[in-house]
Design a protein around this motif. Structure first.
Motif, PDB file in Angstrom:
ATOM      1  N   ALA A  75     -63.465  32.293-116.393  1.00  0.00           N
ATOM      2  CA  ALA A  75     -62.448  31.332-115.970  1.00  0.00           C
ATOM      3  C   ALA A  75     -63.104  30.087-115.385  1.00  0.00           C
ATOM      4  N   LEU A  76     -64.154  30.275-114.599  1.00  0.00           N
ATOM      5  CA  LEU A  76     -64.864  29.128-114.033  1.00  0.00           C
ATOM      6  C   LEU A  76     -65.572  28.324-115.126  1.00  0.00           C
ATOM      7  N   ALA A  77     -66.088  29.004-116.150  1.00  0.00           N
ATOM      8  CA  ALA A  77     -66.720  28.311-117.270  1.00  0.00           C
ATOM      9  C   ALA A  77     -65.685  27.489-118.037  1.00  0.00           C
ATOM     10  N   ALA A  78     -64.487  28.014-118.183  1.00  0.00           N
ATOM     11  CA  ALA A  78     -63.430  27.295-118.883  1.00  0.00           C
ATOM     12  C   ALA A  78     -63.050  26.016-118.144  1.00  0.00           C
ATOM     13  N   GLN A  79     -63.242  26.016-116.834  1.00  0.00           N
ATOM     14  CA  GLN A  79     -62.910  24.838-116.032  1.00  0.00           C
ATOM     15  C   GLN A  79     -64.109  23.928-115.811  1.00  0.00           C
ATOM     16  N   TRP A  88     -51.853  26.713-115.546  1.00  0.00           N
ATOM     17  CA  TRP A  88     -51.446  27.150-114.211  1.00  0.00           C
ATOM     18  C   TRP A  88     -52.642  27.556-113.363  1.00  0.00           C
ATOM     19  N   LEU A  89     -53.649  28.109-114.001  1.00  0.00           N
ATOM     20  CA  LEU A  89     -54.786  28.651-113.272  1.00  0.00           C
ATOM     21  C   LEU A  89     -55.579  27.598-112.516  1.00  0.00           C
ATOM     22  N   LEU A 135     -56.821  29.190-108.765  1.00  0.00           N
ATOM     23  CA  LEU A 135     -57.956  30.073-109.018  1.00  0.00           C
ATOM     24  C   LEU A 135     -58.298  30.928-107.794  1.00  0.00           C
ATOM     25  N   THR A 136     -58.213  30.348-106.611  1.00  0.00           N
ATOM     26  CA  THR A 136     -58.492  31.114-105.390  1.00  0.00           C
ATOM     27  C   THR A 136     -57.479  32.239-105.219  1.00  0.00           C
ATOM     28  N   LEU A 137     -56.225  31.957-105.486  1.00  0.00           N
ATOM     29  CA  LEU A 137     -55.178  32.976-105.387  1.00  0.00           C
ATOM     30  C   LEU A 137     -55.426  34.107-106.388  1.00  0.00           C
TER      31      LEU A 137
END
Length: 156
Positions: free
Chosen positions: A4-8, A114-115, A119-121
């Motif tokens: 997910a972090l890579a996608a962002q 939405w993410l 992301l923290t949540l």
């Protein structure tokens, strides 16, 4: 989470993939000597050896996707005298498949609009969900202990 972090844009996939595969497959070679393992019966070692002769390779690969088995499979493979080179090869295949599947899922998830702001949540939710099985086990253990104590007190 790394996907997910890579996608962002926080991580570069070309760097992340080999690092995670290496982390998933690196291990130190340990030799299991059945004669020195006093807590394990020789019969169990013999059964384990037979199991790994028949199913060892696919077990090492598929174990990656089963939480508890993932941690135990290398030890069982060693106890079953699976050849180290064979274990290493199938462990690498399983590690690569596991990283690809989870990193890919995280990457796809990270592309959801939405993410971005939550992301923290999501991370806190994952941590909370990972604690649930332990909490359930703790509640059950306490429940069993309390019911026995109550029964003993009632009998007295």
């Amino acid at each position: 989470m790394a996907g997910a972090l890579a996608a962002q844009g926080s991580f570069a996939l070309p760097v992340l993939v080999p690092l995670l595969i290496a982390a998933a497959t690196l291990l130190r070679r340990r030799v299991a000597d059945g004669h020195r393992l006093r807590l394990i019966k020789r019969e169990y070692l013999t059964r384990t050896e037979g199991f790994f002769e028949r199913h060892g390779r696919k077990t090492v690969v598929l174990a990656r996707f089963v939480p508890v088995v993932r941690s135990v499979a290398p030890f069982v493979a060693a106890l079953g005298h699976m050849p180290f080179a064979s274990f290493l090869a199938y462990n690498a295949i399983g590690g690569a498949a596991w990283v690809a599947a989870l990193l890919g899922a995280g990457y796809a998830f990270g592309k959801l609009p939405w993410l971005g702001g939550h992301l923290t949540l999501v991370m806190l939710g994952i941590v909370a969900l990972s604690l649930v099985p332990g909490l359930i086990a703790w509640v059950r253990k306490r429940g069993n202990g309390d019911s026995r104590a109550t029964t003993i007190e009632d009998k007295a």
